[in-house]
Design a protein around this motif. Sequence first.
Motif, PDB file in Angstrom:
ATOM      1  N   UNK A 224       0.818  -1.209   0.000  1.00  0.00           N
ATOM      2  CA  UNK A 224       0.000   0.000   0.000  1.00  0.00           C
ATOM      3  C   UNK A 224       0.852   1.259   0.000  1.00  0.00           C
ATOM      4  N   UNK A 225       1.976   1.245   0.728  1.00  0.00           N
ATOM      5  CA  UNK A 225       2.806   2.447   0.778  1.00  0.00           C
ATOM      6  C   UNK A 225       3.431   2.731  -0.585  1.00  0.00           C
ATOM      7  N   UNK A 226       3.650   1.678  -1.401  1.00  0.00           N
ATOM      8  CA  UNK A 226       4.179   1.885  -2.756  1.00  0.00           C
ATOM      9  C   UNK A 226       3.232   2.705  -3.623  1.00  0.00           C
ATOM     10  N   UNK A 227       1.939   2.700  -3.281  1.00  0.00           N
ATOM     11  CA  UNK A 227       0.980   3.469  -4.066  1.00  0.00           C
ATOM     12  C   UNK A 227       1.232   4.969  -3.983  1.00  0.00           C
ATOM     13  N   UNK A 228       2.008   5.408  -3.000  1.00  0.00           N
ATOM     14  CA  UNK A 228       2.394   6.818  -2.918  1.00  0.00           C
ATOM     15  C   UNK A 228       3.107   7.242  -4.202  1.00  0.00           C
ATOM     16  N   UNK A 229       3.865   6.320  -4.780  1.00  0.00           N
ATOM     17  CA  UNK A 229       4.618   6.623  -5.998  1.00  0.00           C
ATOM     18  C   UNK A 229       3.712   7.016  -7.158  1.00  0.00           C
ATOM     19  N   UNK A 230       2.421   6.640  -7.085  1.00  0.00           N
ATOM     20  CA  UNK A 230       1.501   6.910  -8.185  1.00  0.00           C
ATOM     21  C   UNK A 230       0.515   8.031  -7.873  1.00  0.00           C
ATOM     22  N   UNK A 231       0.513   8.487  -6.639  1.00  0.00           N
ATOM     23  CA  UNK A 231      -0.256   9.679  -6.272  1.00  0.00           C
ATOM     24  C   UNK A 231       0.643  10.913  -6.308  1.00  0.00           C
ATOM     25  N   UNK A 232       1.911  10.740  -5.907  1.00  0.00           N
ATOM     26  CA  UNK A 232       2.847  11.858  -5.867  1.00  0.00           C
ATOM     27  C   UNK A 232       2.996  12.577  -7.212  1.00  0.00           C
ATOM     28  N   UNK A 233       3.108  11.869  -8.357  1.00  0.00           N
ATOM     29  CA  UNK A 233       3.236  12.591  -9.630  1.00  0.00           C
ATOM     30  C   UNK A 233       2.040  13.487  -9.948  1.00  0.00           C
ATOM     31  N   UNK A 234       0.861  13.104  -9.469  1.00  0.00           N
ATOM     32  CA  UNK A 234      -0.314  13.960  -9.689  1.00  0.00           C
ATOM     33  C   UNK A 234      -0.133  15.276  -8.936  1.00  0.00           C
ATOM     34  N   UNK A 235       0.360  15.176  -7.702  1.00  0.00           N
ATOM     35  CA  UNK A 235       0.659  16.380  -6.921  1.00  0.00           C
ATOM     36  C   UNK A 235       1.728  17.208  -7.621  1.00  0.00           C
ATOM     37  N   UNK A 236       2.773  16.529  -8.111  1.00  0.00           N
ATOM     38  CA  UNK A 236       3.856  17.233  -8.809  1.00  0.00           C
ATOM     39  C   UNK A 236       3.323  18.009 -10.009  1.00  0.00           C
ATOM     40  N   UNK A 237       2.470  17.369 -10.794  1.00  0.00           N
ATOM     41  CA  UNK A 237       1.933  18.024 -11.981  1.00  0.00           C
ATOM     42  C   UNK A 237       1.125  19.267 -11.620  1.00  0.00           C
TER      43      UNK A 237
END
Length: 308
Positions: free
Chosen positions: A247-260
């Motif tokens: 579940x913590x690995x899913x941060x890797x796929x939410x973070x780019x949305x924040x970055x964008x």
Amino acid sequence: MSRYRNLALFLTLATLWGSAFVAISAGLAYIPPVLFAALRYDIAGLLMLGYAVYAVDNWLPRGRAEWAQVAVGAVLLIAAYHAFLFVGQQNTTAAAAAILVSLSPVLSTGFARLLVPSDALSPVGLVGVFVGLVGVGVIVQPDPANLLATDAVAKGLVFCAAAAFALGSVLTRRIDASLPIETMEAWSMLGGALVMHLVSLAIGEPFEPAAWTAPEAVGALAYLSLGASAVGFLIYFDLLERLGAVEINMVSYVAPIVTAIVGWIYLREVVDAATLAGFVLIAVGFLLVKRRAIRQEFSHVRSRGSSD
């Protein structure tokens, strides 16, 4: 209540780590890349060491195996990852960098299977790794006639950062050491910072303190050291214990949305269609590679929720 707390912390961590890529881009306008990364972990490493002294009994590595784990973390997870990332991000967008870095969990699985041949990937897992790599190709868009184009090289360096982190995460788990993660992170940060200082000196990066007095440079360094690193890793440790690695690995796929979003607001960076398509492919690759672990994790979450 615990479920909402975990969600709030998860979103906070994604925000801290996603916006960190924007802070890197902002600070690179003033501070040379490898030196910038080294300074970040000078500060973060000391803070993390202080936390390790407070939080765990074994705050000082002992024995060959524990120091080997720290050395791998310092060289690959901190020094190589951040040197490649910061140098590459000079010539690519924060969002593209964040998306390329999100390939790390996919590459970690590939490296794990490569280093342990008996633990081979299934055909679907192999497809997942391939789809993730195709996503990288879509983002980089290499021109066969000009493979050394600045943008392609920059994105290639960020891909090397993701690969270094993935390899480091696999190797540190393979070393038979009982070092607490807080201790390993603290000493890896300090060791990685030292390695990057040496690299910065070796390549002759300019040391111009006057350029660092700009509020944007100071703010970027402070945010990366205190927010993204110190506070971010404290949240990460907490969520890792509560949620587990999948579940913590899913941060890797939410973070780019924040970055964008933050990159568009603060730097006026626009995410093009190719970068967006590459992100989708990398995310699909992650889902294919981790499908069994994700299915087990969601089954566990559902059973836990029904028992509450």
